[in-house]
Design an enzyme around this catalytic site. Sequence first.
Site, PDB file in Angstrom:
ATOM      1  N   ASN A   1       0.819  -1.218   0.000  1.00 27.86           N
ATOM      2  CA  ASN A   1       0.000   0.000   0.000  1.00 27.86           C
ATOM      3  C   ASN A   1       0.852   1.267   0.000  1.00 27.86           C
ATOM      4  OD1 ASN A   1      -1.976  -1.875   0.141  1.00 27.86           O
ATOM      5  ND2 ASN A   1      -2.639  -1.397   2.234  1.00 27.86           N
TER       6      ASN A   1
ATOM      7  N   HIS B   1     -16.428  35.805 -30.491  1.00 25.19           N
ATOM      8  CA  HIS B   1     -17.633  35.117 -31.003  1.00 25.19           C
ATOM      9  C   HIS B   1     -17.407  34.555 -32.412  1.00 25.19           C
ATOM     10  CE1 HIS B   1     -19.844  37.220 -27.734  1.00 25.19           C
ATOM     11  NE2 HIS B   1     -19.054  38.227 -28.072  1.00 25.19           N
TER      12      HIS B   1
ATOM     13  N   SER C   1      -7.991  11.746 -48.857  1.00 25.51           N
ATOM     14  CA  SER C   1      -9.241  11.001 -48.753  1.00 25.51           C
ATOM     15  C   SER C   1      -9.150   9.785 -49.660  1.00 25.51           C
ATOM     16  CB  SER C   1     -10.399  11.900 -49.193  1.00 25.51           C
ATOM     17  OG  SER C   1     -11.488  11.108 -49.629  1.00 25.51           O
TER      18      SER C   1
ATOM     19  N   LYS D   1      -8.846  16.024 -51.916  1.00 24.27           N
ATOM     20  CA  LYS D   1      -8.830  16.370 -50.490  1.00 24.27           C
ATOM     21  C   LYS D   1      -7.438  16.343 -49.863  1.00 24.27           C
ATOM     22  CE  LYS D   1     -11.795  17.077 -47.985  1.00 24.27           C
ATOM     23  NZ  LYS D   1     -12.753  16.185 -47.322  1.00 24.27           N
TER      24      LYS D   1
ATOM     25  N   ASN E   1      -6.577  16.712 -45.875  1.00 27.78           N
ATOM     26  CA  ASN E   1      -7.295  16.880 -44.604  1.00 27.78           C
ATOM     27  C   ASN E   1      -6.365  17.132 -43.418  1.00 27.78           C
ATOM     28  OD1 ASN E   1      -9.772  16.377 -45.891  1.00 27.78           O
ATOM     29  ND2 ASN E   1      -9.506  14.158 -45.667  1.00 27.78           N
TER      30      ASN E   1
ATOM     31  N   GLU F   1      -7.149  17.379 -35.941  1.00 24.61           N
ATOM     32  CA  GLU F   1      -8.431  16.745 -35.596  1.00 24.61           C
ATOM     33  C   GLU F   1      -8.234  15.665 -34.535  1.00 24.61           C
ATOM     34  OE1 GLU F   1     -10.961  17.278 -39.730  1.00 24.61           O
ATOM     35  OE2 GLU F   1      -9.668  15.564 -39.519  1.00 24.61           O
TER      36      GLU F   1
ATOM     37  N   TYR G   1      -6.390   2.350   2.148  1.00 23.71           N
ATOM     38  CA  TYR G   1      -6.220   1.707   0.844  1.00 23.71           C
ATOM     39  C   TYR G   1      -7.405   0.800   0.551  1.00 23.71           C
ATOM     40  CZ  TYR G   1      -4.551  -1.006  -3.076  1.00 23.71           C
ATOM     41  OH  TYR G   1      -4.460  -1.581  -4.322  1.00 23.71           O
TER      42      TYR G   1
ATOM     43  N   GLN H   1      -6.206   0.592  -7.491  1.00 27.83           N
ATOM     44  CA  GLN H   1      -5.394   0.037  -8.565  1.00 27.83           C
ATOM     45  C   GLN H   1      -5.842   0.569  -9.933  1.00 27.83           C
ATOM     46  OE1 GLN H   1      -3.962  -4.142  -8.405  1.00 27.83           O
ATOM     47  NE2 GLN H   1      -5.289  -4.464 -10.169  1.00 27.83           N
TER      48      GLN H   1
ATOM     49  N   LYS I   1      -3.794   3.678 -12.268  1.00 27.32           N
ATOM     50  CA  LYS I   1      -2.640   3.714 -13.160  1.00 27.32           C
ATOM     51  C   LYS I   1      -2.978   3.771 -14.648  1.00 27.32           C
ATOM     52  CE  LYS I   1      -0.920   0.623 -10.333  1.00 27.32           C
ATOM     53  NZ  LYS I   1      -1.555   1.194  -9.112  1.00 27.32           N
TER      54      LYS I   1
HETATM   55  N1  ARG Z   1      -1.362  -3.551  -7.475  1.00 27.00           N
HETATM   56  C1  ARG Z   1      -1.826  -2.844  -6.322  1.00 27.00           C
HETATM   57  C2  ARG Z   1      -2.287  -1.432  -6.732  1.00 27.00           C
HETATM   58  O1  ARG Z   1      -1.946  -1.017  -7.771  1.00 27.00           O
HETATM   59  C3  ARG Z   1      -0.745  -2.718  -5.318  1.00 27.00           C
HETATM   60  C4  ARG Z   1      -1.244  -2.588  -3.917  1.00 27.00           C
HETATM   61  C5  ARG Z   1      -1.948  -3.842  -3.522  1.00 27.00           C
HETATM   62  N2  ARG Z   1      -2.278  -3.850  -2.124  1.00 27.00           N
HETATM   63  C6  ARG Z   1      -3.102  -4.711  -1.636  1.00 27.00           C
HETATM   64  N3  ARG Z   1      -3.342  -4.619  -0.371  1.00 27.00           N
HETATM   65  N4  ARG Z   1      -3.703  -5.610  -2.368  1.00 27.00           N
HETATM   66  O2  ARG Z   1      -2.987  -0.780  -6.003  1.00 27.00           O
END
Ligand code: ARG
Length: 468
Positions: A118, A164, A285, A291, A293, A298, A325, A330, A333
């Site tokens: 954690n 505007h 195109s 064309k 583009n 975009e 936690y 998780q 990420k």
């Molecule tokens: N892979 C977990 C995360 O990204 C790491 C921490 C996991 N901790 C746990 N008590 N299961 O959060």
Amino acid sequence: MSVETKQVSGKMWGGRFAETTAASVEAFSASIQYDARLYRHDVMGSKAHARMLARQGLITTEESEAIIQGLSEIEAEIDRGEFVFKPELEDIHMNIEKALTDRIGAAGAKLHTARSRNDQVNLDFRLYLRDEADTLDVLLGETQKAFARRARKYLGAVMPGYTHLQRAQPVLVSHHLLAYVEMFQRDRDRLAGCRQRINIMPLGAAAMAGTGLPIDRQSVAEELGFASITANSMDTTGDRDFALELLFCLNLIQLHLSRLAEELVLWSTKEFDFIRIGDRYCTGSSIMPQKKNPDIPELIRGKTGRVTGALIALLMTVKGLPLTYNRDLQEDKEQVFDALDTVKASLSITAELLDNTEFNVERLRAATIGGFMTATDLADYLVRRNMPFRQAHGVVGRIVAHCQQRDCELTNLTLAELREFSELIGADIFEVLSVDGSVNSRVSAGGTSRIRVEEALNTVEHSLGIST
Ligand code: ARG
């Protein structure tokens, strides 16, 4: 000496488990597919942790050295693409720790002393994001430089400024370009503030309550270049504010890129015809041979959706989580990684795109003629002759209406005709009503006159380290 990590469940944490984990659970909960990218930072954090454990007498110097050596070897193996990541080991932390223990035995099994995943994952993420913040700062600087190069190249060229999306007042093209340099400067400043809050060391919070073992958090912070240590172990393990804040920074960067993208798309249309984007940066195109583009702007504009989505997703993930936690975290990420990848790619290509975009100077100047864009200058002229602004606004409004009836421009009226609206108008009015007269009269700080814009450009070039 062999270390017993094999449990019935086959897991590092499996001591109390009597059954193996369901395959579906392993597949559902594994994060190694994406958190593998934290490996360098995980190794870096673990090495600092091991050194601290040795300093505190929690492990021996030999054990610490074996751990550090083993971690270096594992890192090199991952670098070479030879390391085999195992989904059943869930995440990067377990994959590395297991490989370390397999490699060096008992000492490896001591690495996790006084540590939990954690606080470990919080540390890895902060280390990773601190590097990413620095990379972003460099990319933002490069993008600013590309704007400054265009601003220098087209210094003196005029264009309509819009409110505007209606032609409002003539401005210098360089003034418009330097507006983006300001936006990206705010992004850099904001990022620097965010980096300060990323740069606080969480390790030692352990699972969430701290540890009874005699650790030294401060020395770990110093070794890893953190400015300070987090103050509350419960806050620490449940905190993803730093990731959310970075996502917000990424959102404003992408938003600024998207506004530019919108302008590039508009300006490259036949209707505007203000710019030419180089062929290498456009696509064709599959059906319409004529064309060309603007797909790159975009796509930049389009990708703004996913960057915004990432911020909202993580806000919603954290919303309603009880301390401390929870595995929900998780989910942080992938969102952050995707937003980072998207914004970094968008920034890089924007700098290239700008270098390959030319402005149609004649067309831009032609677009400043007509549309009564110097009407404000006429009102200001009357104000300088002591007419209250509101009254001047009314006079000019009547002149504009008169011109519209006659289907002509302000400059098509004779002095005599103009004086019918106000005796204060003299022969010098025609210079005031010219595009260059209008632009160059705007000498207020931050205004569009050539003199102010040149000063601004010099300042920008200087602070970006551009030599001219
Ligand atoms: N892979 C977990 C995360 O990204 C790491 C921490 C996991 N901790 C746990 N008590 N299961 O959060």
